[in-house]
Design a protein around this motif. Structure first.
Motif, PDB file in Angstrom:
ATOM      1  N   ARG A 173      42.178  46.873  30.767  1.00 10.00           N
ATOM      2  CA  ARG A 173      41.546  47.148  32.068  1.00 10.00           C
ATOM      3  C   ARG A 173      42.091  46.209  33.141  1.00 10.00           C
ATOM      4  O   ARG A 173      42.397  46.625  34.269  1.00 10.00           O
ATOM      5  CB  ARG A 173      40.023  46.997  31.960  1.00 10.00           C
ATOM      6  CG  ARG A 173      39.350  48.046  31.120  1.00 10.00           C
ATOM      7  CD  ARG A 173      37.845  48.041  31.337  1.00 10.00           C
ATOM      8  NE  ARG A 173      37.189  46.812  30.882  1.00 10.00           N
ATOM      9  CZ  ARG A 173      36.679  46.620  29.674  1.00 10.00           C
ATOM     10  NH1 ARG A 173      36.788  47.575  28.766  1.00 10.00           N
ATOM     11  NH2 ARG A 173      36.080  45.504  29.344  1.00 10.00           N
TER      12      ARG A 173
ATOM     13  N   PHE B  87      39.221  51.373  35.046  1.00  9.31           N
ATOM     14  CA  PHE B  87      38.108  51.354  34.107  1.00  9.31           C
ATOM     15  C   PHE B  87      37.559  52.760  33.962  1.00  9.31           C
ATOM     16  O   PHE B  87      37.886  53.662  34.748  1.00  9.31           O
ATOM     17  CB  PHE B  87      37.017  50.377  34.554  1.00  9.31           C
ATOM     18  CG  PHE B  87      36.258  50.816  35.791  1.00  9.31           C
ATOM     19  CD1 PHE B  87      35.004  51.404  35.686  1.00  9.31           C
ATOM     20  CD2 PHE B  87      36.784  50.622  37.069  1.00  9.31           C
ATOM     21  CE1 PHE B  87      34.290  51.802  36.819  1.00  9.31           C
ATOM     22  CE2 PHE B  87      36.088  51.015  38.203  1.00  9.31           C
ATOM     23  CZ  PHE B  87      34.836  51.606  38.075  1.00  9.31           C
TER      24      PHE B  87
ATOM     25  N   PHE C 112      39.719  49.638  40.064  1.00 16.77           N
ATOM     26  CA  PHE C 112      38.870  48.457  40.192  1.00 16.77           C
ATOM     27  C   PHE C 112      38.281  48.418  41.608  1.00 16.77           C
ATOM     28  O   PHE C 112      38.917  48.825  42.581  1.00 16.77           O
ATOM     29  CB  PHE C 112      39.676  47.185  39.944  1.00 16.77           C
ATOM     30  CG  PHE C 112      39.687  46.750  38.500  1.00 16.77           C
ATOM     31  CD1 PHE C 112      39.408  47.627  37.475  1.00 16.77           C
ATOM     32  CD2 PHE C 112      39.996  45.441  38.178  1.00 16.77           C
ATOM     33  CE1 PHE C 112      39.425  47.220  36.148  1.00 16.77           C
ATOM     34  CE2 PHE C 112      40.010  45.009  36.856  1.00 16.77           C
ATOM     35  CZ  PHE C 112      39.724  45.897  35.834  1.00 16.77           C
TER      36      PHE C 112
ATOM     37  N   TYR D  43      33.549  45.487  34.372  1.00 18.61           N
ATOM     38  CA  TYR D  43      34.015  46.826  34.031  1.00 18.61           C
ATOM     39  C   TYR D  43      33.843  47.171  32.552  1.00 18.61           C
ATOM     40  O   TYR D  43      34.364  48.187  32.091  1.00 18.61           O
ATOM     41  CB  TYR D  43      35.477  46.974  34.449  1.00 18.61           C
ATOM     42  CG  TYR D  43      35.671  46.721  35.922  1.00 18.61           C
ATOM     43  CD1 TYR D  43      35.165  47.602  36.871  1.00 18.61           C
ATOM     44  CD2 TYR D  43      36.318  45.566  36.377  1.00 18.61           C
ATOM     45  CE1 TYR D  43      35.320  47.370  38.225  1.00 18.61           C
ATOM     46  CE2 TYR D  43      36.484  45.319  37.734  1.00 18.61           C
ATOM     47  CZ  TYR D  43      35.979  46.226  38.653  1.00 18.61           C
ATOM     48  OH  TYR D  43      36.123  45.987  39.990  1.00 18.61           O
TER      49      TYR D  43
ATOM     50  N   VAL E 205      29.071  49.235  33.304  1.00 18.55           N
ATOM     51  CA  VAL E 205      29.248  50.374  34.198  1.00 18.55           C
ATOM     52  C   VAL E 205      28.094  51.360  34.033  1.00 18.55           C
ATOM     53  O   VAL E 205      27.515  51.825  35.018  1.00 18.55           O
ATOM     54  CB  VAL E 205      30.601  51.060  33.930  1.00 18.55           C
ATOM     55  CG1 VAL E 205      30.742  52.318  34.785  1.00 18.55           C
ATOM     56  CG2 VAL E 205      31.761  50.104  34.223  1.00 18.55           C
TER      57      VAL E 205
END
Length: 278
Positions: A26, A32, A108, A161, A166
């Motif tokens: 990531r 992500f 991101f 992330y 999330v």
């Protein structure tokens, strides 16, 4: 709605998406995964500093493409590539027991800490030593709901992330600026220099949140520091604060979990700030 492309489980795009389960990948790709219609909808609507959309690519099952046709069309209109994927592939990539059929590859979103300070924030949540991704995402959601101006994750905290972070944010990570990897001392120094009073939330704090509200000390710009749920804030972090404040326990519960305590503190500040400006 135009028909999405059919993706093979052995496609290089699927391989790239699988790699995003790892933090190192990531970070390298600055991408992500966001699962479910709420997160994907927010990613479609989000625009970065240069106007680029938050969503890069969308994997969808046939059923989800029909059920959420508006989201799928909006994703394509925003420039994202839309790909049909079998249910089992969505389940594998999302890592959830009952996936909802939509999985987005997103850019991101983090904001430079200096930009947050330059905006003159009035309410900020600082996550110091928070290691549980679900807690981090839930506190971010609480901060969003309370109208906070930003969230800061220190360098000792979990990855923003992480898929669990999330999911727990329920789309809120697309709503407000979040800085990541900031040393806690630098976060405190910067926010204090920007005019914030620094409050550390700690169940054993010497000052009571109710007393602070009664004394009308919370109406100005404020940054709350929240720590690890298991062991709270270390002494050296508490010492950085202007005050260490506990949420009063009026009943028989031993304590509050991190996200609940954060919600109480952030809403208390938001209320005090609104009263002062009225």
């Amino acid at each position: 709605m135009a028909t999405p492309e059919l993706i093979s489980p052995r496609s290089p795009r699927v391989t790239a998406a699988r790699k995003l389960a790892r933090r190192a990948s990531r970070t390298k790709e600055r991408r992500f995964l966001a699962e479910g219609p709420q997160a994907v909808r927010e990613a479609v609507e989000h625009r970065g500093p240069g106007g680029e959309p938050g969503l890069v690519e969308l994997f969808t099952t046939v059923e989800a493409a029909e059920r959420y046709a508006g989201i799928v069309d909006a994703a394509r209109d925003a420039g994202a590539r839309v790909l049909f994927a079998p249910d089992e592939l969505i389940a594998e990539l999302s890592g959830t027991v009952t996936p909802q059929g939509l999985l987005g590859v997103c850019r991101f979103l983090d904001t430079p800490f200096e930009d947050i300070l330059a905006a003159g924030p009035r309410l900020v949540a600082v996550l110091a030593h928070v290691r549980d991704p679900g807690n981090a995402g839930t506190v971010l959601r609480c901060a969003d709901a309370a109208g906070a101006d930003a969230v800061v994750l220190t360098d000792a905290s979990v990855d923003l992330y992480n898929p669990k972070s999330v999911r727990a944010s329920a789309g809120s990570l697309f709503h407000l600026p979040v800085a990541v990897g900031v040393p806690v001392e630098a976060a405190v120094d910067g926010l204090r220099a920007a005019g914030s009073r620094i409050l550390a939330a700690d169940g054993a704090g010497p000052r009571d949140l109710d007393d602070e509200l009664d004394a009308r000390t919370m109406g100005g710009p404020t940054a709350w520091i929240f720590g690890n749920e298991a062991w709270g804030l270390p002494a050296e972090t508490r010492d950085l604060a202007d005050a260490v404040v506990r949420v009063p326990i009026h009943g028989r519960a031993e304590s509050l979990n991190l996200a609940t305590a954060a919600a109480v503190c952030l809403y208390a500040s938001a209320r005090a700030q609104r009263v002062r400006t009225c």
